[in-house]
Design a protein around this motif. Sequence first.
Motif, mmCIF file in Angstrom:
data_model
loop_
_atom_site.group_PDB
_atom_site.id
_atom_site.type_symbol
_atom_site.label_atom_id
_atom_site.label_comp_id
_atom_site.label_asym_id
_atom_site.label_seq_id
_atom_site.Cartn_x
_atom_site.Cartn_y
_atom_site.Cartn_z
ATOM 1 N N ALA B 124 134.935 29.317 51.680
ATOM 2 C CA ALA B 124 134.878 30.762 51.377
ATOM 3 C C ALA B 124 134.668 31.031 49.892
ATOM 4 C CB ALA B 124 136.156 31.434 51.856
ATOM 5 N N LYS B 125 135.298 30.233 49.052
ATOM 6 C CA LYS B 125 135.160 30.480 47.607
ATOM 7 C C LYS B 125 133.709 30.261 47.170
ATOM 8 C CE LYS B 125 136.817 29.272 43.069
ATOM 9 N NZ LYS B 125 137.493 28.300 42.222
ATOM 10 N N ASP B 126 133.082 29.220 47.709
ATOM 11 C CA ASP B 126 131.670 28.988 47.374
ATOM 12 C C ASP B 126 130.832 30.196 47.784
ATOM 13 O OD1 ASP B 126 132.442 26.522 46.593
ATOM 14 O OD2 ASP B 126 131.564 25.426 48.296
ATOM 15 N N HIS B 127 131.246 30.842 48.857
ATOM 16 C CA HIS B 127 130.451 31.929 49.412
ATOM 17 C C HIS B 127 130.626 33.237 48.643
ATOM 18 C CE1 HIS B 127 128.109 33.818 52.511
ATOM 19 N NE2 HIS B 127 129.028 34.761 52.632
ATOM 20 N N ASP B 128 131.910 33.591 48.359
ATOM 21 C CA ASP B 128 132.105 34.904 47.730
ATOM 22 C C ASP B 128 132.947 34.860 46.459
ATOM 23 O OD1 ASP B 128 134.788 34.761 48.614
ATOM 24 O OD2 ASP B 128 134.351 35.849 50.449
ATOM 25 N N GLY B 129 133.329 33.661 46.041
ATOM 26 C CA GLY B 129 134.001 33.531 44.739
ATOM 27 C C GLY B 129 135.493 33.804 44.751
ATOM 28 N N PHE B 130 136.056 34.268 45.888
ATOM 29 C CA PHE B 130 137.480 34.601 45.891
ATOM 30 C C PHE B 130 138.324 33.412 46.345
ATOM 31 C CE2 PHE B 130 141.488 35.951 47.579
ATOM 32 C CZ PHE B 130 141.922 36.878 46.636
ATOM 33 N N GLY B 131 139.469 33.205 45.704
ATOM 34 C CA GLY B 131 140.466 32.246 46.167
ATOM 35 C C GLY B 131 140.018 30.804 46.050
ATOM 36 N N ASP B 132 140.315 30.040 47.088
ATOM 37 C CA ASP B 132 140.028 28.607 47.062
ATOM 38 C C ASP B 132 139.334 28.173 48.337
ATOM 39 O OD1 ASP B 132 141.359 27.486 44.586
ATOM 40 O OD2 ASP B 132 142.977 28.692 45.443
ATOM 41 N N ASN B 133 138.600 27.071 48.204
ATOM 42 C CA ASN B 133 138.042 26.423 49.396
ATOM 43 C C ASN B 133 139.108 25.570 50.061
ATOM 44 O OD1 ASN B 133 135.378 27.324 49.028
ATOM 45 N ND2 ASN B 133 134.949 25.655 47.581
ATOM 46 N N TRP B 134 138.910 25.290 51.335
ATOM 47 C CA TRP B 134 139.688 24.236 51.983
ATOM 48 C C TRP B 134 139.208 22.891 51.401
ATOM 49 C CZ3 TRP B 134 142.439 24.325 57.032
ATOM 50 C CH2 TRP B 134 142.623 25.600 57.555
ATOM 51 N N PRO B 135 140.020 21.850 51.506
ATOM 52 C CA PRO B 135 139.536 20.539 51.058
ATOM 53 C C PRO B 135 138.655 19.869 52.118
ATOM 54 C CG PRO B 135 141.815 20.384 51.751
ATOM 55 C CD PRO B 135 141.447 21.827 51.877
ATOM 56 N N ILE B 136 138.442 20.516 53.237
ATOM 57 C CA ILE B 136 137.545 19.978 54.276
ATOM 58 C C ILE B 136 136.448 20.997 54.557
ATOM 59 C CG2 ILE B 136 139.244 18.495 55.433
ATOM 60 C CD1 ILE B 136 139.669 20.729 57.490
ATOM 61 N N ARG B 137 135.357 20.498 55.187
ATOM 62 C CA ARG B 137 134.312 21.431 55.596
ATOM 63 C C ARG B 137 134.247 21.429 57.119
ATOM 64 N NH1 ARG B 137 129.960 21.582 53.009
ATOM 65 N NH2 ARG B 137 130.883 20.955 51.031
ATOM 66 N N TYR B 138 133.440 22.337 57.653
ATOM 67 C CA TYR B 138 133.373 22.475 59.110
ATOM 68 C C TYR B 138 133.044 21.140 59.790
ATOM 69 C CZ TYR B 138 131.795 23.557 63.752
ATOM 70 O OH TYR B 138 131.646 23.527 65.116
#
Lengths: 182, 512
Positions: B124-138
């Motif tokens: 999500a952070k990569d997408h809209d800049g807010f908060g943090d990403n998970w350490p895993i991807r889909y």
Amino acid sequence: MKRRSFTQSLLALPAAPALLGQEIPKIDFSVPDAGAEPVPHFFTAPQLAAVRRLSDLILPSINGTPGALEARAPEFLDFLLGQSPADRKALYRNGLDALNATARRQYAKGFADLDATQADALLAPLHKNWTWDAPTDPLAAFLREAKADVLAATVNSREWISVVSQRSRGASGTSIYWHPIE
Amino acid sequence: MATTPYDVLIIGSGASGGMTAHTLTKLGIKCLMLDAGPAFDYEKDRSLRAVYDLPYRGFGKPGRFPHITQASEFTAAIWADEKQNPYSYDPKDPYYWVRIRRIGGKTLVWGRASWRLSDLEFKAKDHDGFGDNWPIRYADLAPYYDRCEPLLRVSGRKEGLPQIPDGVFLEDNSPVGPAVARFIAEANKRGIPTTKQRRAQGTLASSMNLLLPDAMATGNLTIVPNAVVREITVDKKTGLVNGVNFVDRRSKRELHAKARVLVVGASTLESTRLLLNSGIANSSGMLGRYLFDQFYVKNTVQAITPETGGGTSYIPRFTNLKSKEKNYLRGYAVDFGGGGTPDPKYFPLYGEPLQKELNEHRGRGFNATTMGSVLPRYENYVRIDKTVVDAWAIPSLHIQARYTDNEFNMAKDAMNTLAELCDASGFQLLEKHDKMVPPGESIHELGTCRMGDNPKTSVLNQWNQAHDVKNLFVVDGSSFVNGGSQNPTLTITALAMRASEYMAEQMRKGDL
Ligand SMILES: Cc1cc2nc3c(=O)[nH]c(=O)nc-3n(C[C@H](O)[C@H](O)[C@H](O)COP(=O)(O)OP(=O)(O)OC[C@H]3O[C@@H](n4cnc5c(N)ncnc54)[C@H](O)[C@@H]3O)c2cc1C
């Protein structure tokens, strides 16, 4: 029961193994209301008169379907309110008192004695659209709760269900009950 | 009785604990499961009753569940008693903490809606800049979703929508009535996608019938009900956890159980409470932080359709998919359906006219509920409130959660969009609103023990393993970094399965 006779009656019971495998006949029990009248405790006499009239207006008997009075909804609400949190008690008491006070002021009689047109004027808030936020006017807030409660107390009653379930299979009023576990 | 040494001790028998036991026991690992609730017989401990035979005619005992709006007089026995299990919040910011303490946890009554998250959430952070990403991807979780869906018997329809990745479904081709079909057509015309609900099948789709029996059949699982875990114990020499102190729910007898590895799956906030009460896994200071859920606007629109005929459907998130196009970040999903009769409260009538109106509109109700994503914020948190203890003298939580303009703006947009769709479909709108239920009431509480690559800003690593204590795993929704608008349980089970396989491999290699 004195301790001695209690011990004796325990001894008089058949030993546990003797009960096993024995067919115990099923007995159909009844409910208190089948053989008794509820005794109101919560509402004062003028409040009870007003809540009876209000209940009858909200859900009268229609074409042989019991209404709120036949379902003893007012008496049930008296019991329910008696056990309810203070804010709900106050909502009902103040709401009923307000109906009676306005009726006296405008028509010199209690709400219970108003005719349908007079009563309808006092129930004007019930002709307003429902909104998610409860009305700020205490009478309107009371009437909104009372409408929902009277309807539920009626359609959940034995009297109502026993008639309506004859006409529609979906109206049996039964559901899965989860038993408490120690 | 001599105690058997267990490889893994699992706290909680709900979705997360159940999936952990299911996975580990099949890999030959001996597990001990402790659950605070009683065991019960699904057949004998439930029966058909008439509402008028209940002491309160279906109203329930007044004041018994001030925070559990889902409780009815029929189900009162299953919800965690609020007097025995108190908690606190600032009266300005009420929080509704909904718990079930029984074998099976909340999966005994969950709604079974089962959606995958996508990289819109994981990254999500990569997408809209807010908060943090998970350490895993889909892609890391997809193989586990593939295995969890058949276990839970999830039905649905494959649509190729990237925001709700397709899965291994029992195909759902159930029809919808003409009114719902028109609503779907109007939505699709405006670029709003729709699909069938994705839902675990069966009246009971619980860990109690789908996961625990298989785990028991391996001979590797011992379940102890009525075991209220008070704290996790630590070996002072190694710093590793070595077991738990628990109290027998009924007798209040205190006991200690040991294991090599500990898995906490007591549900989002209970797990964090347990870690906080144990004083472990918090070198980051993040334990308890970033509480979020999904906000719900129940019955956002209520309408009457011109014709009868029901059917249900779902709008997945459709806003901000490519770029920021709204006055809020992220998006909302909608559950909607027709049929039934609108609640009498929607008609400004009483007496005979009300009954006439209800008869006329029988089978012509329509409503839609909005489920919106909530931004995970540091300021929303839980901490131990020592002044509030449960019936077993265990300190409980103080919960602080508040929605912000991002959520309010989203709710308003949902209301306006749904009202417009009703109008375009020829429905008569009875009510529309954008008022959310209090935080917690959606029963999708998430975060507070979140994952991350950085031990300074997260509690767990990508394997649900505590950064600070390598033989401690937390496998429930507390590990979420953000959650989107999808119901979380399918993801919880996929994460629990993934963590369990990693755990088993580490144990096999002797690293745990
Ligand atoms: C009415 C309802 C509808 C729902 N609908 C949906 C839906 O449609 N889709 C969806 O995705 N989710 C839904 N949910 C949420 C879903 O049920 C939860 O996300 C899921 O059950 C979480 O799994 P869990 O293992 O974390 O917790 P739970 O299932 O709650 O299990 C936790 C277990 O831990 C035990 N426990 C707690 N504390 C302790 C302790 N100190 N010691 C020992 N044991 C302890 C409890 O007794 C419990 O059995 C719904 C929930 C409810 C109540």
